[in-house]
Design an enzyme around this catalytic site. Structure first.
Site, PDB file in Angstrom:
ATOM      1  N   CYS A 296      -6.549  -6.499 -11.422  1.00  0.00           N
ATOM      2  CA  CYS A 296      -5.734  -7.725 -11.435  1.00  0.00           C
ATOM      3  C   CYS A 296      -6.275  -8.737 -12.444  1.00  0.00           C
ATOM      4  CB  CYS A 296      -5.669  -8.334 -10.043  1.00  0.00           C
ATOM      5  SG  CYS A 296      -4.666  -7.335  -8.912  1.00  0.00           S
TER       6      CYS A 296
ATOM      7  N   GLU B 236      -1.662  -9.924  -6.273  1.00  0.00           N
ATOM      8  CA  GLU B 236      -1.635 -10.654  -7.540  1.00  0.00           C
ATOM      9  C   GLU B 236      -0.738  -9.962  -8.555  1.00  0.00           C
ATOM     10  OE1 GLU B 236      -4.161  -9.661  -5.702  1.00  0.00           O
ATOM     11  OE2 GLU B 236      -6.011 -10.749  -6.130  1.00  0.00           O
TER      12      GLU B 236
ATOM     13  N   CYS C   1      -9.319  -8.261  -7.723  1.00  0.00           N
ATOM     14  CA  CYS C   1      -9.976  -7.026  -8.151  1.00  0.00           C
ATOM     15  C   CYS C   1      -9.979  -6.967  -9.685  1.00  0.00           C
ATOM     16  CB  CYS C   1      -9.285  -5.800  -7.550  1.00  0.00           C
ATOM     17  SG  CYS C   1      -7.811  -5.276  -8.449  1.00  0.00           S
TER      18      CYS C   1
ATOM     19  N   GLU D 285       0.829  -1.209   0.000  1.00  0.00           N
ATOM     20  CA  GLU D 285       0.000   0.000   0.000  1.00  0.00           C
ATOM     21  C   GLU D 285       0.860   1.255   0.000  1.00  0.00           C
ATOM     22  OE1 GLU D 285      -2.840  -0.489   3.191  1.00  0.00           O
ATOM     23  OE2 GLU D 285      -3.978  -1.938   1.994  1.00  0.00           O
TER      24      GLU D 285
ATOM     25  N   CYS E 151      -1.767  -4.540  -5.665  1.00  0.00           N
ATOM     26  CA  CYS E 151      -2.344  -5.771  -5.092  1.00  0.00           C
ATOM     27  C   CYS E 151      -1.325  -6.918  -5.112  1.00  0.00           C
ATOM     28  CB  CYS E 151      -3.553  -6.222  -5.899  1.00  0.00           C
ATOM     29  SG  CYS E 151      -4.994  -5.162  -5.764  1.00  0.00           S
TER      30      CYS E 151
HETATM   31  N1  THU Z   1      -6.070  -6.406  -2.424  1.00  0.00           N
HETATM   32  C1  THU Z   1      -5.239  -7.331  -2.993  1.00  0.00           C
HETATM   33  O1  THU Z   1      -4.025  -7.315  -2.773  1.00  0.00           O
HETATM   34  N2  THU Z   1      -5.792  -8.262  -3.800  1.00  0.00           N
HETATM   35  C2  THU Z   1      -7.127  -8.409  -4.026  1.00  0.00           C
HETATM   36  O2  THU Z   1      -7.524  -9.297  -4.747  1.00  0.00           O
HETATM   37  C3  THU Z   1      -8.072  -7.492  -3.396  1.00  0.00           C
HETATM   38  C4  THU Z   1      -7.483  -6.332  -2.689  1.00  0.00           C
HETATM   39  C5  THU Z   1      -5.493  -5.421  -1.483  1.00  0.00           C
HETATM   40  C6  THU Z   1      -5.396  -4.022  -1.990  1.00  0.00           C
HETATM   41  C7  THU Z   1      -5.387  -3.238  -0.675  1.00  0.00           C
HETATM   42  O3  THU Z   1      -4.053  -3.176  -0.197  1.00  0.00           O
HETATM   43  C8  THU Z   1      -6.202  -4.085   0.274  1.00  0.00           C
HETATM   44  O4  THU Z   1      -6.267  -5.375  -0.311  1.00  0.00           O
HETATM   45  C9  THU Z   1      -7.599  -3.565   0.516  1.00  0.00           C
HETATM   46  O5  THU Z   1      -8.271  -3.341  -0.669  1.00  0.00           O
END
Ligand code: THU
Length: 140
Positions: A89, A55, A86, A44, A53
């Site tokens: 991704c 992935e 998401c 983040e 993310c």
């Molecule tokens: N996030 C992921 O890393 N992968 C996903 O498939 C869904 C969301 C992360 C992004 C962010 O750091 C946190 O989860 C909340 O959205």
């Protein structure tokens, strides 16, 4: 094929997540066509839109090491029942992965997981083959 080992690697990758804002940690483990594994976690940023993310971290690690053919990815998130990837991704996976054969494993733990195809997650995907030079600029 059992996904226990790949799931364990995604769960371990989650431990490296940098998620001070959402407090929601995610781990991923991407399996290449020739059996190598690249892991990823979410990273983040205080400028929220710069967040990456888990992935995409795994995909970008693998592609930057010369990999372009993938067969499966495990996704595992904190306290989430079958965490789905998401939309961004899904689109990044569609760049490199066959929609019908690439397996997306939504894992709660090594015993409890759901397997989906990319086609189910991103029907009608815009893929590299859809971009033809003639579609970008008119002939001069
Ligand atoms: N996030 C992921 O890393 N992968 C996903 O498939 C869904 C969301 C992360 C992004 C962010 O750091 C946190 O989860 C909340 O959205």
């Amino acid at each position: 094929m059992g996904y226990q080992n790949l799931i364990a690697q995604a769960m371990a990758a989650k431990e490296s997540a940098y998620a001070p804002y959402s407090r929601f940690r995610v781990g991923a483990a991407l399996l290449t066509a020739n059996g190598k594994v690249y892991t990823g976690c979410n990273v983040e940023n205080v400028s929220f839109s710069a967040t990456n993310c888990a992935e995409r971290t795994a995909v970008y690690k693998a592609v930057s090491e010369g990999e372009r053919e993938f067969s499966a990815i495990v996704i595992h998130g904190d306290n989430h029942d079958y965490l789905p990837p998401c939309g961004i991704c899904r689109q990044v996976l569609a760049e490199f992965c066959d929609l019908d054969s690439f397996q997306v494993i939504l894992a709660n733990n090594e015993q409890d997981y759901k397997v989906m195809t990319l086609a189910e997650l991103l029907p009608g995907a815009f893929q590299p083959g859809d971009l033809k030079p003639g579609n970008i600029l008119p002939e001069l």
